[in-house]
Design an enzyme around this catalytic site. Structure first.
Site: not given
Length: 176
Positions: A78, A83, A142, A175-176
């Site tokens: 992942d 990042y 994201h 996501s999230n």
């Protein structure tokens, strides 16, 4: 580390969560998949590559951690463009058979509906370039902010659908 049994002390544990031991040697890392609604099998346990601190934005550390994770039996990696270490993840995956792992990446949300499609498309293509891959298994939007306009979300999603249709992802999601 040979005397640590299923535990390992060293760069992996120190780089990703502080000094200490981290358990990561088990058949459990390869035995549990979930079927997505399009038939893609998602390994439930993933090795994450984004950790604030030493691992954040550190491609060398990301490369080392992914290599160790693969050696330990992880098949799901992942990562995310936020990042800023995907080139290291890609280097670790470069010598692996592409069908031997499942890769999830994530793209940041866009806030302007007029540029969201282009911005998301650029982020998706940048992810592939940084990872050195032709496709990813799963790409996620994201952390979409609650204040983001619905039209911007729709345009970002439209870009992700185009990415999927072009065969650059096997599945898409949020996501999230």
């Amino acid at each position: 580390a040979s005397d640590a049994g299923p535990f390992m002390k060293g760069a992996f544990a120190e780089g990703i969560g502080g000094p200490g031991y981290m358990w990561f040697g088990s058949d459990a890392v390869t035995k549990s998949d979930t079927g997505l609604n399009n038939g893609v099998l998602l390994p439930q346990l993933a090795l994450g590559t984004g950790t604030p601190g030493a691992g954040w934005r550190n491609s060398t550390l990301a490369e080392a951690v992914v290599k160790l994770g693969l050696d330990a039996g992880f098949t799901h990696i992942d990562t995310a463009s936020d990042y800023r270490n995907q080139d290291g993840v890609g280097k670790a995956l470069a010598k692996q058979s592409r069908d031997s792992y499942f890769l999830t990446t994530k793209v940041p949300p866009q806030s302007n509906s007029r540029t969201a499609f282009h911005g998301t498309t650029k982020d998706l293509d940048d992810d592939l370039q940084q990872l050195g891959l032709d496709y990813v298994d799963l790409v996620l939007l994201h952390y979409p902010p609650r204040t983001q306009s619905c039209p911007a979300m729709q345009e970002a999603w439209r870009a992700m659908e185009a990415f999927l249709k072009a065969g650059k992802a096997k599945a898409i999601g949020v996501s999230n």
